[in-house]
Design a protein around this motif. Structure first.
Motif, short mmCIF file in Angstrom:
data_model
loop_
_atom_site.label_atom_id
_atom_site.label_comp_id
_atom_site.label_asym_id
_atom_site.label_seq_id
_atom_site.Cartn_x
_atom_site.Cartn_y
_atom_site.Cartn_z
N GLU A 211 -3.93 12.63 4.71
CA GLU A 211 -5.12 12.11 5.37
C GLU A 211 -5.75 13.18 6.26
O GLU A 211 -5.05 14.04 6.81
N TYR A 212 -7.08 13.10 6.43
CA TYR A 212 -7.80 13.99 7.33
C TYR A 212 -8.93 13.23 8.01
O TYR A 212 -9.65 12.47 7.37
N GLY A 213 -9.09 13.44 9.32
CA GLY A 213 -10.18 12.83 10.09
C GLY A 213 -11.39 13.76 10.11
O GLY A 213 -11.41 14.73 10.84
N PHE A 214 -12.37 13.46 9.28
CA PHE A 214 -13.54 14.34 9.14
C PHE A 214 -14.48 14.28 10.34
O PHE A 214 -15.08 15.28 10.70
N THR A 215 -14.64 13.10 10.93
CA THR A 215 -15.52 12.91 12.09
C THR A 215 -14.80 12.01 13.08
O THR A 215 -13.72 11.49 12.77
N PRO A 216 -15.36 11.76 14.27
CA PRO A 216 -14.73 10.82 15.20
C PRO A 216 -14.71 9.38 14.70
O PRO A 216 -14.02 8.54 15.26
N TRP A 217 -15.43 9.08 13.63
CA TRP A 217 -15.49 7.70 13.13
C TRP A 217 -15.13 7.55 11.65
O TRP A 217 -15.13 6.46 11.12
N TRP A 218 -14.77 8.66 10.96
CA TRP A 218 -14.45 8.58 9.52
C TRP A 218 -13.25 9.43 9.18
O TRP A 218 -13.18 10.60 9.53
N SER A 219 -12.27 8.84 8.49
CA SER A 219 -11.14 9.58 7.93
C SER A 219 -10.93 9.15 6.48
O SER A 219 -11.34 8.07 6.07
N SER A 220 -10.30 10.03 5.72
CA SER A 220 -10.09 9.78 4.29
C SER A 220 -8.64 10.11 3.95
O SER A 220 -8.07 11.07 4.47
N GLU A 221 -8.05 9.30 3.06
CA GLU A 221 -6.66 9.49 2.67
C GLU A 221 -6.51 9.33 1.16
O GLU A 221 -7.07 8.41 0.57
N ALA A 222 -5.75 10.22 0.54
CA ALA A 222 -5.38 10.13 -0.88
C ALA A 222 -3.89 9.83 -0.94
O ALA A 222 -3.09 10.49 -0.26
N THR A 223 -3.51 8.83 -1.75
CA THR A 223 -2.12 8.38 -1.81
C THR A 223 -1.68 8.20 -3.25
O THR A 223 -2.45 7.74 -4.10
N VAL A 224 -0.43 8.57 -3.53
CA VAL A 224 0.18 8.29 -4.83
C VAL A 224 1.27 7.25 -4.59
O VAL A 224 2.06 7.34 -3.66
N ASN A 225 1.27 6.19 -5.42
CA ASN A 225 2.26 5.11 -5.35
C ASN A 225 3.19 5.21 -6.55
O ASN A 225 2.73 5.28 -7.68
N PHE A 226 4.47 5.18 -6.28
CA PHE A 226 5.44 5.31 -7.37
C PHE A 226 6.60 4.36 -7.12
O PHE A 226 6.75 3.82 -6.03
N GLY A 227 7.40 4.14 -8.15
CA GLY A 227 8.54 3.25 -7.99
C GLY A 227 9.26 3.04 -9.30
O GLY A 227 8.91 3.62 -10.33
N ARG A 228 10.28 2.18 -9.23
CA ARG A 228 11.07 1.87 -10.42
C ARG A 228 11.94 0.67 -10.17
O ARG A 228 12.23 0.32 -9.03
N GLU A 229 12.33 0.02 -11.24
CA GLU A 229 13.40 -0.96 -11.17
C GLU A 229 14.69 -0.17 -11.15
O GLU A 229 14.79 0.88 -11.79
N LEU A 230 15.68 -0.65 -10.40
CA LEU A 230 16.95 0.07 -10.34
C LEU A 230 17.54 0.16 -11.74
O LEU A 230 17.56 -0.81 -12.48
N GLY A 231 17.94 1.36 -12.11
CA GLY A 231 18.47 1.60 -13.44
C GLY A 231 17.46 2.17 -14.40
O GLY A 231 17.80 2.53 -15.51
#
Length: 108
Positions: free
Chosen positions: A63-83
């Protein structure tokens, strides 16, 4: 507001908010924006469904705060069932806008 209108508003809100599904790594936060702030965010968790199957999930975001009122975030979501093997579930891009100063409103 009449009783009929209140009841209609209740039914609509109950229908819209009927079910929420979350990954084990989901969370709730207060969206405060800081100008120039750089952040690396990671979350992880384990959940078990009603049938006893376990799930593992994680998130990694930048994430980065571009201005005092706007920030942007890029996220990757991952996971698995056990096994099973881990895989990417989704990519997110979130933009946050803060329209009032922190502490200005009673519900923050």
């Amino acid at each position: 507001m009449t009783l009929r209108l209140k009841f209609s508003a209740f039914l609509i809100s109950a229908f819209v908010c009927s079910a929420a599904h979350a990954d084990p790594a989901d969370y709730i936060f207060s969206p405060v924006v800081e100008h120039g702030e750089r952040e690396i965010d990671s979350k992880a968790g384990i959940a078990q469904d009603r049938n006893g199957r376990s799930f593992w999930g994680g998130k990694l975001g930048v994430e980065y705060g571009f201005t005092p009122w706007w920030s942007s975030e890029a996220t990757v979501n991952f996971g698995r069932e056990l096994g099973e093997s881990t895989r990417v579930h989704s990519l997110e891009w979130e933009n946050r806008f803060q329209f009032t100063d922190t502490g200005e409103q009673p519900y923050e």
